[in-house]
Design a protein around this motif. Structure first.
Motif, mmCIF file in Angstrom:
data_model
loop_
_atom_site.group_PDB
_atom_site.id
_atom_site.type_symbol
_atom_site.label_atom_id
_atom_site.label_comp_id
_atom_site.label_asym_id
_atom_site.label_seq_id
_atom_site.Cartn_x
_atom_site.Cartn_y
_atom_site.Cartn_z
ATOM 1 N N GLY A 1 -74.106 -70.244 1.299
ATOM 2 C CA GLY A 1 -73.508 -71.044 0.230
ATOM 3 C C GLY A 1 -73.852 -70.584 -1.174
ATOM 4 O O GLY A 1 -73.738 -71.352 -2.123
ATOM 5 N N MET A 2 -74.236 -69.335 -1.334
ATOM 6 C CA MET A 2 -74.627 -68.820 -2.651
ATOM 7 C C MET A 2 -73.539 -67.986 -3.317
ATOM 8 O O MET A 2 -73.707 -67.576 -4.460
ATOM 9 N N LEU A 3 -72.466 -67.696 -2.610
ATOM 10 C CA LEU A 3 -71.434 -66.817 -3.149
ATOM 11 C C LEU A 3 -70.233 -67.642 -3.582
ATOM 12 O O LEU A 3 -69.550 -68.244 -2.757
ATOM 13 N N THR A 4 -70.012 -67.660 -4.868
ATOM 14 C CA THR A 4 -68.834 -68.308 -5.435
ATOM 15 C C THR A 4 -67.978 -67.224 -6.081
ATOM 16 O O THR A 4 -68.415 -66.076 -6.212
ATOM 17 N N ALA A 5 -66.802 -67.593 -6.496
ATOM 18 C CA ALA A 5 -65.945 -66.631 -7.201
ATOM 19 C C ALA A 5 -66.649 -66.134 -8.461
ATOM 20 O O ALA A 5 -66.577 -64.947 -8.796
ATOM 21 N N GLY A 6 -67.359 -67.024 -9.133
ATOM 22 C CA GLY A 6 -68.078 -66.646 -10.352
ATOM 23 C C GLY A 6 -69.226 -65.680 -10.092
ATOM 24 O O GLY A 6 -69.406 -64.711 -10.835
ATOM 25 N N THR A 7 -70.008 -65.945 -9.019
ATOM 26 C CA THR A 7 -71.113 -65.030 -8.727
ATOM 27 C C THR A 7 -70.591 -63.694 -8.222
ATOM 28 O O THR A 7 -71.181 -62.641 -8.510
ATOM 29 N N LEU A 8 -69.472 -63.713 -7.503
ATOM 30 C CA LEU A 8 -68.876 -62.456 -7.050
ATOM 31 C C LEU A 8 -68.425 -61.624 -8.252
ATOM 32 O O LEU A 8 -68.758 -60.445 -8.363
ATOM 33 N N ALA A 9 -67.681 -62.254 -9.156
ATOM 34 C CA ALA A 9 -67.208 -61.546 -10.353
ATOM 35 C C ALA A 9 -68.388 -61.086 -11.206
ATOM 36 O O ALA A 9 -68.412 -59.946 -11.680
ATOM 37 N N GLY A 10 -69.364 -61.965 -11.398
ATOM 38 C CA GLY A 10 -70.538 -61.610 -12.196
ATOM 39 C C GLY A 10 -71.329 -60.465 -11.591
ATOM 40 O O GLY A 10 -71.844 -59.602 -12.310
ATOM 41 N N SER A 11 -71.415 -60.444 -10.266
ATOM 42 C CA SER A 11 -72.169 -59.374 -9.624
ATOM 43 C C SER A 11 -71.459 -58.031 -9.783
ATOM 44 O O SER A 11 -72.110 -57.011 -10.008
#
Length: 174
Positions: free
Chosen positions: A122-132
């Motif tokens: 539950g740590m991967l969101t669209a925002g964290t994916l894009a940010g990464s």
């Protein structure tokens, strides 16, 4: 039992360490100069990769506190593997790229495992994916930009390279 997010983050450090060893063993410096035109010296290689190892330890230690850190590191591995190993080998019709073996065998599975574990926990969101992806691209670009800039007169620190209006005078040198 599946491996957790933190374990994947630690594996990222292991994969990068083995990757550095492969690059060094097969003369990545001369390959990078000849194939991708990077004005790299061995000292640049050592410092950059020492920084990568430190970042590797930091991202693994911060996995729970700051999950984007291992995701940025994983994105860095994917970008490195793709743009600095696989695509140059395709472009040069199979000329070996030092680091290609660990990039394909370790970087792709470990980086993807990191992303899948983050999603499962539950740590991967669209925002964290894009940010990464953005963070990984910036980390990959940073040493390349530094290599390109250090040869410019403005960034040279020798007396001969001093700007004309800041050239040392006989009284200021000694």
């Amino acid at each position: 039992m599946t491996m957790g997010f933190e374990a994947w983050a630690w594996l990222g450090l292991v994969a990068y360490t083995l990757h550095i060893m492969e690059e060094y063993s097969f003369d990545w410096r001369n390959w990078a100069r000849a194939v991708i035109g990077l004005p790299v010296e061995w000292a640049d290689f050592y410092i950059t990769n020492a920084a990568v190892v430190v970042l590797g330890f930091a991202q693994a230690e911060m996995a729970r506190l700051l999950p984007i850190a291992p995701l940025v590191f994983a994105a860095l591995m994917l970008i490195n593997a793709t743009f600095f190993h696989v695509l140059p080998m395709i472009r040069t019709r199979g000329r070996f790229s030092p680091g290609a073996f660990t990039a394909v065998v370790l970087f792709y599975p470990v980086a993807l495992g990191t992303f899948f574990a983050a999603a499962a926990e539950g740590m991967l969101t669209a925002g964290t994916l894009a940010g990464s992806v953005v963070g990984g691209a910036l980390l990959m670009a940073y040493p390349v930009v530094m290599l390109r800039l250090k040869g410019r007169a403005y960034f040279r620190q020798s007396l001969e390279a001093a700007l004309p209006d800041q050239a040392p005078t006989a009284s200021s040198v000694g």
